[in-house]
Enzyme design. Sequence first.
Site, PDB file in Angstrom:
ATOM      1  N   ASP A 468       0.885  -1.162   0.000  1.00  0.00           N
ATOM      2  CA  ASP A 468       0.000   0.000   0.000  1.00  0.00           C
ATOM      3  C   ASP A 468       0.931   1.221   0.000  1.00  0.00           C
ATOM      4  OD1 ASP A 468      -2.280   1.600   0.318  1.00  0.00           O
ATOM      5  OD2 ASP A 468      -1.994   1.654   2.486  1.00  0.00           O
ATOM      6  N   ASP A 830      -1.189  -0.958   5.917  1.00  0.00           N
ATOM      7  CA  ASP A 830      -1.383  -0.442   7.272  1.00  0.00           C
ATOM      8  C   ASP A 830      -2.764  -0.792   7.812  1.00  0.00           C
ATOM      9  OD1 ASP A 830      -2.861   1.150   5.667  1.00  0.00           O
ATOM     10  OD2 ASP A 830      -2.122   3.063   6.407  1.00  0.00           O
ATOM     11  N   ASP A 834      -7.087  -2.595   3.475  1.00  0.00           N
ATOM     12  CA  ASP A 834      -6.200  -3.648   2.962  1.00  0.00           C
ATOM     13  C   ASP A 834      -6.556  -5.030   3.502  1.00  0.00           C
ATOM     14  OD1 ASP A 834      -4.643  -1.786   1.558  1.00  0.00           O
ATOM     15  OD2 ASP A 834      -3.476  -1.324   3.338  1.00  0.00           O
TER      16      ASP A 834
END
Length: 1176
Positions: A468, A830, A834
């Site tokens: 990410d 994080d 996700d």
Amino acid sequence: MGDHFEKGQHALLNEGEENEMEMFGYQTHSCRKTLCLAGSIFSLGILPLVFYWRPAWHVWANCVPCSLQEADVVLLRTTDEFQTYSWKKVVWIYLSALNSAFALTPDHPLITDEECLINRAIQKPDLKVRCIKVQKIRYVWNNSEGQFQKIGSLEDWLSSAKIHLKFGSGLTREEQEIRRLICGPNTIDVEITPIWKLLVKEVLNPFYIFQLFSVCLWFSEDYKEYALAIILMSIISISLTVYDLREQSVKLHRLVASHNSITVPVCGRKAGVQELESRVLVPGDLLILTGNKVQMPCDAILIDGSCVVNEGMLTGESIPVTKTPLPQMDSCVPWKTQSEADYKRHVLFCGTEVIQAKAACSGAVRAVVLQTGFNTAKGDLVRSILYPKPMNFKLYRDAIRFLLCLEAPEEVVKKALDVITIAVPPALPAALTTGIIYAQRRLKKRGIFCISPQRINVCGQLNLVCFDKTGTLTREGLDLWGVVPCGKNGFQEVHCSASGRALPWGPLCAAMASCHSLVLLDETIQGDPLDLKMFEATKWEMAVSGHSVHIKGAPAHSMVVKPCKSASQVPVEGIAILHQFPFSSALQRMTVIVQELGGDRLVFMKGAPEKVASFCQPETVPTSFVSELQIYTTQGFRVIALAYRKLDMDHHTTALARDEVECDLIFLGLLILENRLKEETKPVLEELISAKIRTVMITGDNLQTAITVARKSGMVSKGQKVILIEASESTGSSSASISWKLVEEKKCIAYGNEDNYINIGEEVSDNSKEGTYHFALNGKSFQVISQHFSSLLPKILMNGTIFARMSPGQKSNLVEEFQKLDYFVGMCGDGANDCGALKMAHVGISLSEQEASVASPFTSKTSNIECVPQLIKEGRAALVTSFCMFKYMALYSMIQYIGVLLLYWEINSLSNYQFLFQDLAITTLIGVTMNLNGAYPKLVPFRPAGRLISPPLLLSVVFNILLSLAMHIVGFILVQRQPWYNTGVHSACTVQQKNISDLTTPPTTPEKVESNDAYTSFENTTIWFLGTINCIIVALVFSKGKPFRQPTYKNYIFVLMLMVQLAVCLFILFADIPDLYGRLDLLCTPVLWRVYIVIMLSCNFIVSFVVEEAIIENRALWMTIKRHFGYRSKSQYRVWHRALANDPRWPPLNQTSHSDLPECGKGVSYSNPVFESNEE
């Protein structure tokens, strides 16, 4: 068997979902059941054990196929590659249990409404419901549709009008009772698994059943000490595993324990508001949310008022999110699809915390219970941990084959069973378990926590890592770099934040002060970091409207922003925020309706520049918009656009639909925010790239910003080209299209036209074959390519590095597509958006300590990507350690096996204490300490073998077995040819000082020592010493160091232990201690013969070591052999790499293709099992 079914006997459960299963109907057959019971008794429990290991066999043996409608047993089979079977009993729920509460008859109006699934599940006139429970979810039999359907949530087809009408005033007590009985309690129960259950489950492992068989055999042959030692080793191994499982069970129980003990106010249709325990909530109940902080005990749809919620448990970000009520629309479309906006903005998810509840005009914040128990968002998260996606890592599959290969042929009739028990190493599970525990401990020291220890080995095979961007590669916070206002003549001079000057009053300043979702909690402003930076730049203040401020049509306690006292030349007292349309990643924008105190009513919008510009009047958007935007995005800035318009005062703000508000806006300007790289990002990515591990960026941010971050971070190296892929959905007049443009890097950024930044050129084709190009595309293009250009997708993924504007679902899909190409995929994020990708990847690494991280196998305490190479290093070390252990255990078993077979030749064997010494004093200690090597600090550009059954490893094992066999045979034959050899003597020590050539007859006075005549012989003594010391030699040869583990000499405990073991063995060999020899059933031999034994062992060590280092570990040699024999990897990504390297038309540039062309729409399709790769 079980595959051929007539109509009605077979169906799909959860069709199209991740946990899709096939289900087959069966009916218990009394005759078959009786036979199985008899078989269980006569087989002494072996048959139930087989049924435990093979659930499908249990059903096939006890039942006969039938329709699902008549079935009392359902056989389930997963539709993935693993085809895992399980079975469930169909149970009945009787509504007659409710008769004590109220009289329920088949024609009762509550159960005659066939619209509701609950009513369609009730069999009339018996008033009962058939159901099954699969993976904590309850399914009921829908009588009208003839299938099992999930219960415990509101029906998806309900429209918003229906929800408001049907559930807006709550349920009656009778409705609640019926729903409570059928849907079950609203609990997420994860009981701490009792230790006895864990023990039973572990003991029923096929390996331990084999151990039990071995122990019984050894007790029957009076191998008491050895059997007890094996029991001890098995207990240690089982205890370690049970301890680990128990710890995970306790951790998960604590995570959900608080969920089941919440009290909430519930409004009943007749009963009014009552305080109820959360466990009795049912779908359709009406919750009343007060101003107090509350943990949501279920998923609920907000129908009145607004809420500020902390969704950290779900997203990993502790940022307050504003939830708006579900609008009451006349449309009959399902409520989830009634608007283009994300329906989740109306949903309060289970496990999230409601920080603030603001009532609308009606005076109460109301929410309808949407889902309960394990159907909720939190329940789904917990289920993903309880029932993780199976992992088909070849190491574990090969391990079973490896052990099966060690089983001996039953040629030696008398001792066949004994030989088989020798051939399978009893210390193997303990050794493998300790290896994983050591690796887990090393990771814990570095702040990396693991909830799925078996995945540590998988880390060693990773060859592609997705990252990410925001909060992972770049810093979490954003700094406001400047503002670019827009005037009548286009963009004006940049107003830099560093100058310290306040932004002059105007619509742009008003937009920055009010277009946000910030909230005031305990006198502190909280919210999205981007919103916070933007608001702070205005130097305004925030307050909640009270008695001093009254605005017509404004909700009570609305948020008011005011200029601070020091601010000058601001003609308004403040701005009240009347209504919010919250930010959604799907919509890429947020909008607010505000009221200037004593002034106009306005609409402000902020969001992605391209998106905001599309809602503005074209004449208000500067002609240099695209080039101005690229000036900043190509430098890595994050750019947000602002726009506004005036609104008529006669509208009620809450009655306005979003599309009525978001139109005919006036473009105001751009906010330029700086998102700096983390210091650790560049060196880590360089380390991964130098180790030939692909790095990919998946972000929700702007594409140009992502490209710039990729260049700055080293993901795209200097001199490498970036090719932009843009795909458009088909419209009425044209089919879907895909175009390819070269993004040219400019060292000096200056104002100019679009062509300065996107240049379509042919120069890339000169060196593109050397892998010097990367593809960049956004989520929209990825979606179009997946649907219309499926044959191009694998080609694009081969060099796809930058994926921007990706939604959470697209992130998961992309990870899965990479897995289909046989990549071992890691995902590092994080936690925000996700979670799906973290669960989908082979290895998910969360940098968030929020509860969302429990869905990820690994969580790092340090919030940077340094954990990724560390995890790969430890994974490689753990993988190599596992191979070392398998090789060593195989060799140790075969050494013992060879020795025993040779001694059987002379009707002899090893004694109990000889076995005990080899198994406990040598092998067990080696098994526990060989695993202590840490990971090598440098990542090398190749991976360890992913399979046990690989040529180098097999050659190593086979060669060492043959070498040991040769040494044992030489020792066995030579000892019989010694002049002092005589089977009648007990010792040759009495004559060892004489000239060997004179020894033609047995000594006249042999030493008598206490020993077991059944075992004592010169062959036994020779074979035992050769075998025991050979076990130590093999341990040293097989203990690998560089390039994946620390050198062996750095494993001080292991080296010291080998030295002690060798010293003890040599002491026993050369010491003349009758009591010791008697206890170990050894015979004393002449010193010269002992020297011969040492020479044979030394030769064995030298040959084994040289072959291992010069041939087995010689990677260059194996690569040469592969090339010579024309071996080519069958991994999909290797196949595509070779195909593209020979394609002169790839990559295409300055081209636009359409989906109706045969080369795009069709072509080579690709499909293969996910998780399959033997690529080194």
